[in-house]
Design a protein around this motif. Structure first.
Motif, PDB file in Angstrom:
ATOM      1  N   ARG A  20     -43.141  59.283 -33.928  1.00 30.26           N
ATOM      2  CA  ARG A  20     -44.453  59.400 -34.561  1.00 30.26           C
ATOM      3  C   ARG A  20     -44.891  58.067 -35.150  1.00 30.26           C
ATOM      4  NH1 ARG A  20     -45.016  65.276 -37.446  1.00 30.26           N
ATOM      5  NH2 ARG A  20     -43.723  66.459 -36.003  1.00 30.26           N
ATOM      6  N   GLY A  21     -46.137  57.725 -34.892  1.00 30.46           N
ATOM      7  CA  GLY A  21     -46.619  56.425 -35.286  1.00 30.46           C
ATOM      8  C   GLY A  21     -47.234  56.397 -36.667  1.00 30.46           C
ATOM      9  N   LEU A  22     -47.093  55.265 -37.324  1.00 27.86           N
ATOM     10  CA  LEU A  22     -47.752  55.030 -38.603  1.00 27.86           C
ATOM     11  C   LEU A  22     -49.264  55.093 -38.406  1.00 27.86           C
ATOM     12  CD1 LEU A  22     -47.109  54.225 -41.553  1.00 27.86           C
ATOM     13  CD2 LEU A  22     -47.229  51.844 -40.815  1.00 27.86           C
ATOM     14  N   ILE A  23     -49.948  55.678 -39.361  1.00 23.36           N
ATOM     15  CA  ILE A  23     -51.405  55.825 -39.290  1.00 23.36           C
ATOM     16  C   ILE A  23     -52.069  54.496 -38.928  1.00 23.36           C
ATOM     17  CG2 ILE A  23     -53.444  56.179 -40.731  1.00 23.36           C
ATOM     18  CD1 ILE A  23     -51.971  58.342 -42.198  1.00 23.36           C
ATOM     19  N   LEU A  47     -57.914  59.503 -36.318  1.00 24.62           N
ATOM     20  CA  LEU A  47     -57.498  60.297 -37.473  1.00 24.62           C
ATOM     21  C   LEU A  47     -58.669  60.619 -38.396  1.00 24.62           C
ATOM     22  CD1 LEU A  47     -54.212  58.346 -38.005  1.00 24.62           C
ATOM     23  CD2 LEU A  47     -54.358  60.757 -37.374  1.00 24.62           C
ATOM     24  N   ARG A  48     -59.599  59.687 -38.541  1.00 21.98           N
ATOM     25  CA  ARG A  48     -60.759  59.982 -39.386  1.00 21.98           C
ATOM     26  C   ARG A  48     -61.582  61.127 -38.786  1.00 21.98           C
ATOM     27  NH1 ARG A  48     -62.375  55.282 -40.299  1.00 21.98           N
ATOM     28  NH2 ARG A  48     -61.639  55.123 -42.461  1.00 21.98           N
ATOM     29  N   ALA A  49     -61.744  61.126 -37.474  1.00 21.23           N
ATOM     30  CA  ALA A  49     -62.499  62.198 -36.835  1.00 21.23           C
ATOM     31  C   ALA A  49     -61.826  63.546 -37.066  1.00 21.23           C
ATOM     32  CB  ALA A  49     -62.655  61.926 -35.341  1.00 21.23           C
ATOM     33  N   TRP A  50     -60.494  63.574 -36.992  1.00 24.30           N
ATOM     34  CA  TRP A  50     -59.786  64.825 -37.248  1.00 24.30           C
ATOM     35  C   TRP A  50     -59.918  65.247 -38.708  1.00 24.30           C
ATOM     36  CZ3 TRP A  50     -58.067  68.661 -34.473  1.00 24.30           C
ATOM     37  CH2 TRP A  50     -57.837  68.458 -33.107  1.00 24.30           C
ATOM     38  N   ARG A  51     -59.829  64.275 -39.616  1.00 25.52           N
ATOM     39  CA  ARG A  51     -59.967  64.615 -41.029  1.00 25.52           C
ATOM     40  C   ARG A  51     -61.359  65.162 -41.309  1.00 25.52           C
ATOM     41  NH1 ARG A  51     -63.332  63.200 -44.762  1.00 25.52           N
ATOM     42  NH2 ARG A  51     -63.157  61.009 -44.168  1.00 25.52           N
ATOM     43  N   PRO A  99     -54.246  70.212 -49.462  1.00 23.82           N
ATOM     44  CA  PRO A  99     -53.666  68.872 -49.395  1.00 23.82           C
ATOM     45  C   PRO A  99     -53.531  68.397 -47.952  1.00 23.82           C
ATOM     46  CG  PRO A  99     -51.968  70.497 -49.876  1.00 23.82           C
ATOM     47  CD  PRO A  99     -53.273  71.224 -49.934  1.00 23.82           C
ATOM     48  N   ILE A 100     -53.606  67.090 -47.767  1.00 24.80           N
ATOM     49  CA  ILE A 100     -53.390  66.469 -46.470  1.00 24.80           C
ATOM     50  C   ILE A 100     -52.069  65.720 -46.532  1.00 24.80           C
ATOM     51  CG2 ILE A 100     -54.283  64.823 -44.772  1.00 24.80           C
ATOM     52  CD1 ILE A 100     -57.087  65.412 -45.863  1.00 24.80           C
ATOM     53  N   TYR A 125     -57.782  54.386 -42.571  1.00 30.59           N
ATOM     54  CA  TYR A 125     -57.996  54.957 -41.241  1.00 30.59           C
ATOM     55  C   TYR A 125     -58.375  56.434 -41.236  1.00 30.59           C
ATOM     56  CZ  TYR A 125     -55.856  50.682 -39.481  1.00 30.59           C
ATOM     57  OH  TYR A 125     -55.595  49.369 -39.195  1.00 30.59           O
ATOM     58  N   ALA A 126     -58.242  57.120 -42.352  1.00 24.19           N
ATOM     59  CA  ALA A 126     -58.520  58.565 -42.341  1.00 24.19           C
ATOM     60  C   ALA A 126     -59.514  59.007 -43.395  1.00 24.19           C
ATOM     61  CB  ALA A 126     -57.212  59.352 -42.523  1.00 24.19           C
TER      62      ALA A 126
END
Length: 265
Positions: free
Chosen positions: A209-212, A219-223, A234-235, A263-264
């Motif tokens: 798994r990669g660092l954000i 990731l922002r689009a998913w958030r 919580p995220i 990024y998120a």
């Protein structure tokens, strides 16, 4: 798990110092430290336990193995109560040895949920089914998509069974955004986790798994999508990565928080 190189006391101290308000705990280090002691440690630090990971592994055919799995999941639910979290993350389990029947394995998960959901509900704990990327279907999780997770969860009340939206596992699925919207509208997003997808994958696959911000996931689009469903929980950031685990844990935690903002957020 993101900073598993830290002991529980080191983790709680770092979270307080860096302004991280909650932590998702894993059962193994909690059990090693002592469940009640871990609960007191986190509570005294003013932190929330966002989730407990993990329950599940509910696909066994052998009656004795099935009974053992159910007992372990009831214990995990009780641990949630002690820790003060209302969410137990479930990884369903892979195919039993010699089996190639994915639908039957998923039905055994449903059968187990029928026994566990009322037990959890009576104790104020929600079961959160986490779909894992299809590369884990044989050995870890026969639930590979958010749609499949929802199909299982929707057999039970939303306050008892929901899903985990984990970007690492579902970012590739063009049906996942609609499934997330459906889950959110029904109050079934019980956990939201961020991790990036970085290639090439490492040998062994699990710890890749990669660092954000390092990979392919928006990731922002998913958030924003999950926020738009009405989710206000919580995220979490959940990373399995040997290179990250070799780093100083406090500095890694600091970078994770900074990258979340960049990024998120």
């Amino acid at each position: 798990m993101t900073v598993k190189q830290l002991s529980l006391p080191e983790l709680t101290e770092a979270c307080v110092r860096l302004g991280v308000p909650g932590v998702g705990l894993w059962r193994e280090p909690v059990q090693a430290y002592g469940v009640e002691a871990a609960a007191k440690l986190v509570r005294d630090a003013g932190l929330a336990v966002t989730t407990l990971c993990r329950g599940g592994f509910l696909t066994a055919i052998d009656p004795a193995a099935r009974a053992e799995a159910l007992a372990d999941n009831r214990a995990a639910i009780d641990e949630c109560v002690t820790l003060g979290t209302d969410t137990l993350v479930l990884v369903s389990g892979g195919l039993p040895p010699g089996s190639r029947d994915l639908p039957a394995a998923r039905e055994r998960v449903a059968d187990a949920l029928a026994e566990l959901a009322p037990y959890a509900g009576e104790r104020g704990v929600r079961l959160a089914i986490e779909p894992l990327h299809p590369m884990f279907a044989s050995d870890r999780c026969v639930v590979s998509t958010l749609d499949q997770a929802l199909e299982l969860a929707e057999r039970f009340p939303a306050e008892q069974v929901g899903v985990v939206v984990d970007t690492y596992h579902i970012w590739w699925d063009d049906r996942a955004p609609a499934a997330a919207a459906r889950a959110g509208a029904a109050g079934r997003i019980h956990s939201f986790q961020l991790a990036d997808w970085v290639t090439p994958l490492p040998a062994g696959v699990l710890n890749g798994r990669g660092l954000i911000g390092d990979g392919a996931v928006d990731l922002r689009a998913w958030r924003e999508l999950v926020d738009g469903t009405g989710f206000d929980g919580p995220i979490e950031v959940e990373l399995f990565n040997d290179e990250l685990w070799a780093r100083d844990g406090v500095e890694l935690l600091r970078e994770v928080a900074e990258r979340y903002v960049t990024y998120a957020l």
